[in-house]
Design a protein around this motif. Structure first.
Motif, PDB file in Angstrom:
ATOM      1  N   MET A   1       0.844  -1.198   0.000  1.00 37.22           N
ATOM      2  CA  MET A   1       0.000   0.000   0.000  1.00 37.22           C
ATOM      3  C   MET A   1       0.883   1.253   0.000  1.00 37.22           C
ATOM      4  SD  MET A   1      -2.961   1.534   0.250  1.00 37.22           S
ATOM      5  CE  MET A   1      -4.013   0.103   0.425  1.00 37.22           C
ATOM      6  N   ILE A   2       0.651   2.151  -0.952  1.00 37.77           N
ATOM      7  CA  ILE A   2       1.325   3.442  -0.921  1.00 37.77           C
ATOM      8  C   ILE A   2       0.304   4.507  -0.538  1.00 37.77           C
ATOM      9  CG2 ILE A   2       3.143   2.822  -2.557  1.00 37.77           C
ATOM     10  CD1 ILE A   2       1.565   4.502  -4.647  1.00 37.77           C
ATOM     11  N   THR A   3       0.787   5.543   0.090  1.00 33.04           N
ATOM     12  CA  THR A   3      -0.108   6.572   0.608  1.00 33.04           C
ATOM     13  C   THR A   3       0.465   7.961   0.337  1.00 33.04           C
ATOM     14  OG1 THR A   3       0.970   6.608   2.786  1.00 33.04           O
ATOM     15  CG2 THR A   3      -0.838   5.031   2.484  1.00 33.04           C
ATOM     16  N   ALA A   4      -0.417   8.946   0.316  1.00 34.66           N
ATOM     17  CA  ALA A   4      -0.016  10.351   0.234  1.00 34.66           C
ATOM     18  C   ALA A   4      -0.843  11.119   1.243  1.00 34.66           C
ATOM     19  CB  ALA A   4      -0.240  10.890  -1.172  1.00 34.66           C
ATOM     20  N   ASN A   5      -0.228  12.094   1.892  1.00 34.33           N
ATOM     21  CA  ASN A   5      -0.885  12.849   2.962  1.00 34.33           C
ATOM     22  C   ASN A   5      -0.442  14.304   2.852  1.00 34.33           C
ATOM     23  OD1 ASN A   5      -2.024  13.786   5.321  1.00 34.33           O
ATOM     24  ND2 ASN A   5      -0.712  12.602   6.696  1.00 34.33           N
ATOM     25  N   ARG A   6      -1.385  15.189   2.482  1.00 32.33           N
ATOM     26  CA  ARG A   6      -1.065  16.592   2.265  1.00 32.33           C
ATOM     27  C   ARG A   6      -2.089  17.495   2.942  1.00 32.33           C
ATOM     28  NH1 ARG A   6       2.839  14.475   0.721  1.00 32.33           N
ATOM     29  NH2 ARG A   6       4.047  14.773  -1.202  1.00 32.33           N
ATOM     30  N   SER A   7      -1.623  18.630   3.467  1.00 30.57           N
ATOM     31  CA  SER A   7      -2.528  19.606   4.074  1.00 30.57           C
ATOM     32  C   SER A   7      -1.983  21.010   3.833  1.00 30.57           C
ATOM     33  CB  SER A   7      -2.674  19.358   5.576  1.00 30.57           C
ATOM     34  OG  SER A   7      -3.699  20.152   6.125  1.00 30.57           O
TER      35      SER A   7
ATOM     36  N   GLU B   1      -3.067   0.485  -3.739  1.00 33.61           N
ATOM     37  CA  GLU B   1      -2.219  -0.704  -3.680  1.00 33.61           C
ATOM     38  C   GLU B   1      -0.907  -0.451  -4.420  1.00 33.61           C
ATOM     39  OE1 GLU B   1      -1.840  -3.374  -2.276  1.00 33.61           O
ATOM     40  OE2 GLU B   1      -3.733  -4.136  -1.512  1.00 33.61           O
ATOM     41  N   GLU B   2       0.185  -0.835  -3.805  1.00 34.62           N
ATOM     42  CA  GLU B   2       1.525  -0.559  -4.345  1.00 34.62           C
ATOM     43  C   GLU B   2       1.727  -1.171  -5.722  1.00 34.62           C
ATOM     44  OE1 GLU B   2       5.947  -0.297  -2.346  1.00 34.62           O
ATOM     45  OE2 GLU B   2       4.466  -1.684  -1.545  1.00 34.62           O
ATOM     46  N   SER B   3       1.261  -2.386  -5.923  1.00 31.29           N
ATOM     47  CA  SER B   3       1.494  -3.083  -7.192  1.00 31.29           C
ATOM     48  C   SER B   3       0.891  -2.320  -8.359  1.00 31.29           C
ATOM     49  CB  SER B   3       0.892  -4.491  -7.137  1.00 31.29           C
ATOM     50  OG  SER B   3      -0.499  -4.415  -6.827  1.00 31.29           O
TER      51      SER B   3
END
Length: 256
Positions: A1-7, A245-247
């Motif tokens: 799992m890849i994620t991004a978090n921005r504010s 999902e990373e894949s």
């Protein structure tokens, strides 16, 4: 799992009262939360930070078992948001400067293509798939109640003078009702969690086009969503969390 978090604080506000967090546990579970605080004299950022910390502390401890079931996951999300309500309400009750502070919450627990969403307020969860964009949560707002009862149209709701009135929040009352949703997240799908600083400024179609953009990494997509909100006026703090999902993400332009 890849994620991004921005504010981003936005173009109008002086303080960012949004808080967000994404974490991955050793058992393969991914957790994410967005909280949009409210209350005068910086109480909003206190409420949202308390809520995020409470959620994180509880779930990192209790969701780390190897064989967590969907039913257990739903129970834990609900318990974590109820506990967040208790913590924020207690702080507000004991400190005059925090009187009536509160926060929205949209939170996710993901494991093995299964999503559990916990929700209170008007921060939202969207599922973006090959078929389009679907809002998973239902806003707890006065305007949404008026739409559901047929008193106003969706078009009128978008410009209603009381569209920011929330009917349910974390910390404003001793008891709170938590909405729980479940969904499947397949390889090419993206989960978007966001505060209303995004949804009040950026259309569903713009969100869909941005997340489906070929050749952009997940972080770049989150950055672009923030920029779209700022370009549209940036009236509020804006927060975006993306999960994929990373894949699927590493197949480059094949994620549309």
């Amino acid at each position: 799992m890849i994620t991004a978090n921005r504010s981003d604080v936005g173009r109008i506000r002086h303080i960012n009262e949004d808080r967000s967090w994404v974490g991955q546990l050793d058992n393969g579970i991914t957790l994410a939360i967005v909280a949009d605080g409210m209350g005068g004299h910086q109480a909003g950022d206190v409420a949202s930070q308390l809520a995020v910390n409470t959620f994180r502390d509880m779930l990192e401890k209790s969701a780390s078992k190897a064989d967590l079931s969907m039913q257990e996951g739903k129970m834990l999300i609900r318990q974590a948001l109820v506990m967040a309500n208790d913590v924020v309400y207690d702080m507000a009750s004991r400190n005059e400067q925090y009187y009536n502070m509160g926060t929205t919450i949209v939170a996710a627990l993901y494991r093995e293509q299964q999503l559990i969403i916990g929700h209170i307020g008007d921060s939202r969860a969207y599922l973006i798939t090959a078929d389009g964009i679907a809002q998973l949560t239902e806003d707890h707002t006065l305007v949404n109640e008026l739409v559901k009862s047929g008193q106003i149209s969706l078009e009128e709701a978008a410009h209603h003078p009381r569209r920011n009135v929330i009917t349910r929040a974390v910390g404003t009352d001793a008891q709170v009702e938590v909405d729980i949703y479940t969904a499947a997240l397949s390889d090419n799908d993206v989960l978007l969690l966001c505060s209303d600083g995004l949804t009040n400024m950026v259309s569903d179609e713009e969100m869909l086009q941005t997340v489906r953009e070929e050749g952009l990494g997940l972080d770049d997509k989150a950055d672009r969503l923030i920029q779209l909100a700022l370009q549209a006026g940036g009236d509020d703090n804006v927060t975006v969390v993306l999960l994929q999902e990373e894949s699927a993400a590493y197949r480059g332009g094949d994620n549309g």
